[in-house]
Design a protein around this motif. Structure first.
Motif, PDB file in Angstrom:
ATOM      1  N   VAL A 125      12.855  28.659  52.336  1.00  0.00           N
ATOM      2  CA  VAL A 125      12.306  29.750  53.088  1.00  0.00           C
ATOM      3  C   VAL A 125      11.445  30.518  53.714  1.00  0.00           C
ATOM      4  O   VAL A 125      10.301  30.830  52.495  1.00  0.00           O
ATOM      5  N   LYS A 126      10.531  30.701  54.655  1.00  0.00           N
ATOM      6  CA  LYS A 126       9.025  30.691  55.073  1.00  0.00           C
ATOM      7  C   LYS A 126       9.175  32.168  54.939  1.00  0.00           C
ATOM      8  O   LYS A 126      10.102  33.044  54.549  1.00  0.00           O
ATOM      9  N   LEU A 127       7.713  32.302  54.681  1.00  0.00           N
ATOM     10  CA  LEU A 127       7.334  33.420  54.249  1.00  0.00           C
ATOM     11  C   LEU A 127       6.436  34.328  55.043  1.00  0.00           C
ATOM     12  O   LEU A 127       5.332  33.454  55.922  1.00  0.00           O
ATOM     13  N   ASP A 128       6.680  35.637  55.638  1.00  0.00           N
ATOM     14  CA  ASP A 128       5.724  36.281  56.777  1.00  0.00           C
ATOM     15  C   ASP A 128       4.900  34.875  57.666  1.00  0.00           C
ATOM     16  O   ASP A 128       3.964  35.486  58.471  1.00  0.00           O
ATOM     17  N   ALA A 129       6.362  34.609  58.497  1.00  0.00           N
ATOM     18  CA  ALA A 129       5.183  32.940  59.414  1.00  0.00           C
ATOM     19  C   ALA A 129       5.174  33.892  60.504  1.00  0.00           C
ATOM     20  O   ALA A 129       4.123  33.161  61.387  1.00  0.00           O
ATOM     21  N   VAL A 140       1.633  27.930  55.776  1.00  0.00           N
ATOM     22  CA  VAL A 140       2.926  27.499  55.157  1.00  0.00           C
ATOM     23  C   VAL A 140       3.531  28.355  54.518  1.00  0.00           C
ATOM     24  O   VAL A 140       3.065  27.617  53.592  1.00  0.00           O
ATOM     25  N   VAL A 141       3.846  29.438  54.356  1.00  0.00           N
ATOM     26  CA  VAL A 141       4.046  30.034  52.870  1.00  0.00           C
ATOM     27  C   VAL A 141       5.928  29.881  52.309  1.00  0.00           C
ATOM     28  O   VAL A 141       6.444  30.266  52.978  1.00  0.00           O
ATOM     29  N   LEU A 142       6.499  30.335  51.346  1.00  0.00           N
ATOM     30  CA  LEU A 142       7.840  29.889  51.302  1.00  0.00           C
ATOM     31  C   LEU A 142       7.669  30.908  50.000  1.00  0.00           C
ATOM     32  O   LEU A 142       6.733  31.111  48.782  1.00  0.00           O
ATOM     33  N   ARG A 143       8.836  31.078  49.745  1.00  0.00           N
ATOM     34  CA  ARG A 143       9.851  31.571  48.578  1.00  0.00           C
ATOM     35  C   ARG A 143       9.663  30.471  47.809  1.00  0.00           C
ATOM     36  O   ARG A 143       9.368  29.427  47.595  1.00  0.00           O
ATOM     37  N   ARG A 144       9.025  31.170  46.473  1.00  0.00           N
ATOM     38  CA  ARG A 144       9.266  30.666  45.309  1.00  0.00           C
ATOM     39  C   ARG A 144      10.342  29.763  44.905  1.00  0.00           C
ATOM     40  O   ARG A 144      11.415  31.104  45.300  1.00  0.00           O
ATOM     41  N   GLY A 145      10.496  29.455  43.519  1.00  0.00           N
ATOM     42  CA  GLY A 145      11.912  28.667  43.073  1.00  0.00           C
ATOM     43  C   GLY A 145      12.294  27.885  43.042  1.00  0.00           C
ATOM     44  O   GLY A 145      12.911  27.215  42.065  1.00  0.00           O
ATOM     45  N   MET A 146      11.448  26.426  43.884  1.00  0.00           N
ATOM     46  CA  MET A 146      11.460  24.670  43.553  1.00  0.00           C
ATOM     47  C   MET A 146      10.434  24.362  42.894  1.00  0.00           C
ATOM     48  O   MET A 146      10.021  24.866  42.395  1.00  0.00           O
ATOM     49  N   ASP A 147      10.809  23.505  42.434  1.00  0.00           N
ATOM     50  CA  ASP A 147      10.262  22.689  41.425  1.00  0.00           C
ATOM     51  C   ASP A 147       8.473  22.411  42.373  1.00  0.00           C
ATOM     52  O   ASP A 147       8.461  21.417  43.278  1.00  0.00           O
ATOM     53  N   VAL A 148       7.294  22.578  41.802  1.00  0.00           N
ATOM     54  CA  VAL A 148       7.241  22.237  43.113  1.00  0.00           C
ATOM     55  C   VAL A 148       6.135  21.106  43.158  1.00  0.00           C
ATOM     56  O   VAL A 148       5.676  20.227  43.921  1.00  0.00           O
ATOM     57  N   SER A 149       6.166  20.037  41.927  1.00  0.00           N
ATOM     58  CA  SER A 149       5.369  19.242  41.761  1.00  0.00           C
ATOM     59  C   SER A 149       6.428  18.505  42.520  1.00  0.00           C
ATOM     60  O   SER A 149       5.758  16.594  43.149  1.00  0.00           O
ATOM     61  N   GLN A 150       7.266  18.462  42.909  1.00  0.00           N
ATOM     62  CA  GLN A 150       8.148  17.401  43.211  1.00  0.00           C
ATOM     63  C   GLN A 150       7.605  17.454  45.274  1.00  0.00           C
ATOM     64  O   GLN A 150       7.962  16.969  45.680  1.00  0.00           O
ATOM     65  N   LEU A 151       7.321  18.792  45.689  1.00  0.00           N
ATOM     66  CA  LEU A 151       6.957  19.175  46.741  1.00  0.00           C
ATOM     67  C   LEU A 151       5.490  18.284  46.778  1.00  0.00           C
ATOM     68  O   LEU A 151       5.321  17.206  47.944  1.00  0.00           O
ATOM     69  N   ARG A 152       4.802  18.636  45.693  1.00  0.00           N
ATOM     70  CA  ARG A 152       3.429  17.319  46.439  1.00  0.00           C
ATOM     71  C   ARG A 152       3.645  16.423  46.505  1.00  0.00           C
ATOM     72  O   ARG A 152       2.757  15.379  46.813  1.00  0.00           O
ATOM     73  N   GLU A 153       4.607  15.444  45.452  1.00  0.00           N
ATOM     74  CA  GLU A 153       4.929  14.446  44.775  1.00  0.00           C
ATOM     75  C   GLU A 153       4.540  13.561  46.841  1.00  0.00           C
ATOM     76  O   GLU A 153       4.311  12.589  46.768  1.00  0.00           O
ATOM     77  N   ILE A 154       5.908  14.443  47.537  1.00  0.00           N
ATOM     78  CA  ILE A 154       6.312  13.925  48.276  1.00  0.00           C
ATOM     79  C   ILE A 154       5.284  13.714  49.413  1.00  0.00           C
ATOM     80  O   ILE A 154       5.130  13.007  50.833  1.00  0.00           O
ATOM     81  N   VAL A 155       4.294  15.387  49.922  1.00  0.00           N
ATOM     82  CA  VAL A 155       3.341  15.066  50.738  1.00  0.00           C
ATOM     83  C   VAL A 155       2.263  14.153  50.409  1.00  0.00           C
ATOM     84  O   VAL A 155       1.812  13.224  50.919  1.00  0.00           O
ATOM     85  N   GLU A 156       2.631  14.392  48.843  1.00  0.00           N
ATOM     86  CA  GLU A 156       0.854  13.318  48.748  1.00  0.00           C
ATOM     87  C   GLU A 156       1.874  11.378  48.963  1.00  0.00           C
ATOM     88  O   GLU A 156       0.828  10.731  49.411  1.00  0.00           O
ATOM     89  N   ASP A 173       0.855  27.060  43.525  1.00  0.00           N
ATOM     90  CA  ASP A 173       2.307  28.243  42.783  1.00  0.00           C
ATOM     91  C   ASP A 173       1.107  28.989  42.619  1.00  0.00           C
ATOM     92  O   ASP A 173       0.836  28.816  41.152  1.00  0.00           O
ATOM     93  N   THR A 174       0.572  30.159  43.502  1.00  0.00           N
ATOM     94  CA  THR A 174      -0.122  31.526  42.779  1.00  0.00           C
ATOM     95  C   THR A 174       0.868  32.744  42.024  1.00  0.00           C
ATOM     96  O   THR A 174       0.493  33.544  41.155  1.00  0.00           O
ATOM     97  N   GLY A 175       2.131  31.962  41.569  1.00  0.00           N
ATOM     98  CA  GLY A 175       2.892  33.151  40.713  1.00  0.00           C
ATOM     99  C   GLY A 175       3.911  34.268  41.961  1.00  0.00           C
ATOM    100  O   GLY A 175       4.465  35.133  41.397  1.00  0.00           O
ATOM    101  N   TYR A 176       3.552  34.122  43.193  1.00  0.00           N
ATOM    102  CA  TYR A 176       3.740  35.200  43.852  1.00  0.00           C
ATOM    103  C   TYR A 176       4.709  34.494  44.805  1.00  0.00           C
ATOM    104  O   TYR A 176       5.804  35.033  46.217  1.00  0.00           O
ATOM    105  N   ALA A 177       4.049  32.947  45.534  1.00  0.00           N
ATOM    106  CA  ALA A 177       4.680  32.381  46.366  1.00  0.00           C
ATOM    107  C   ALA A 177       3.906  31.035  46.260  1.00  0.00           C
ATOM    108  O   ALA A 177       3.010  30.795  45.714  1.00  0.00           O
ATOM    109  N   VAL A 178       4.821  30.440  47.346  1.00  0.00           N
ATOM    110  CA  VAL A 178       4.084  28.538  47.675  1.00  0.00           C
ATOM    111  C   VAL A 178       3.049  28.832  48.477  1.00  0.00           C
ATOM    112  O   VAL A 178       4.387  28.665  49.654  1.00  0.00           O
ATOM    113  N   HIS A 179       2.175  27.895  48.535  1.00  0.00           N
ATOM    114  CA  HIS A 179       1.431  27.937  49.860  1.00  0.00           C
ATOM    115  C   HIS A 179       0.646  26.924  50.369  1.00  0.00           C
ATOM    116  O   HIS A 179       0.711  26.063  49.861  1.00  0.00           O
ATOM    117  N   ILE A 180       1.188  25.800  51.699  1.00  0.00           N
ATOM    118  CA  ILE A 180       1.339  24.684  51.502  1.00  0.00           C
ATOM    119  C   ILE A 180      -0.232  24.945  53.086  1.00  0.00           C
ATOM    120  O   ILE A 180       0.618  25.803  54.092  1.00  0.00           O
TER     121      ILE A 180
END
Ligand SMILES: O=C(O)COP(=O)(O)O
Ligand SMILES: [Mg+2]
Length: 227
Positions: free
Chosen positions: A99-103, A110-126, A136-143
């Protein structure tokens, strides 16, 4: 060393536990003789509203350094890299329900609502060789573009003000404040800060959230680090 300016994060640093603004901090900012620059992962319109309502400078760092505004009614310096962030988002959307935030308002991240495992996201982009960073700032996930952060934003603001990044006292709570705290002359983390912010800071306050920022400012004033 007397610092010439203060650079301060918003969420978790000048807010209360429930994300409302700590009004004591707002009042303290107005009383200081040095300029206070807000630096945040939030979009520019949000930061400008906060700065206007507090009564401080419209020169601000938004989108984790991606956007630096020279003032309320003047131009902004906007970093490249949104396309790469969107590409990473498209790819990640195949695997996760995101879910995008403030798009509508964002220019560089691109900023996303938190709740997923961020390390999995990192692995895919890497694995796909994408040059974006995910935090993950604790408030949102930022790409975000890995070349810009609140530290690069601080250098831009310092240049606009005709001073150095080391002339700033920085206060923050989260991983997205780490570079800014390292580039500043002194970095103070508030008591609720995450591990990365704690490591980057030279000092950690006992109190958390806005109360921690008040403690940091009091420390600086009573030790002649701020006027
Ligand atoms: O945008 C975020 O995720 C957090 O915002 P902040 O940088 O003001 O703490
Ligand atoms: Mg924060």
């Amino acid at each position: 060393m007397v610092f010439k300016a203060l650079v301060v994060d918003i969420d978790g640093t000048i807010t209360n536990h429930d994300r409302t603004l700590d009004l004591r901090v707002a009042k303290k900012f107005r009383e200081l003789r040095v300029p206070v620059i807000l630096s945040t992962g939030n979009p520019l319109c949000y930061v400008h509203a906060v700065a206007r309502l507090i009564g401080i400078s419209g020169m601000v760092i938004a989108e984790n350094g991606g956007v630096v505004s020279t003032g309320f009614d003047s131009s902004s310096i906007i970093a490249d890299g949104m396309e790469e962030c969107e590409e990473a988002y498209e790819l990640l959307s195949r695997y996760f329900d995101l879910v995008k935030l403030d798009a509508t308002y964002r220019k560089t991240e691109v900023v996303l609502r938190r709740g997923m495992d961020v390390s999995q996201l990192r692995e895919i982009v890497e694995d796909n060789g994408m040059g974006v960073e995910i935090i993950d700032t604790g408030y949102a996930v930022h790409i975000k573009n890995s070349n810009m952060n609140k530290g690069t934003g601080l250098h831009t603001v310092a240049e606009l003000m005709g001073i150095q990044a080391s002339d700033f006292l920085a206060i923050g709570d989260s991983c997205n404040d780490a570079e800014m705290m390292r580039e500043a002359g002194l970095g103070i983390a508030v008591g609720n800060a995450d591990d990365e912010a704690r490591q980057a800071a030279s000092m950690i306050t006992k109190a958390s959230f806005g109360e921690g920022t008040l403690e940091a400012i009091e420390y600086a004033l009573s030790n002649g680090l701020l006027e």
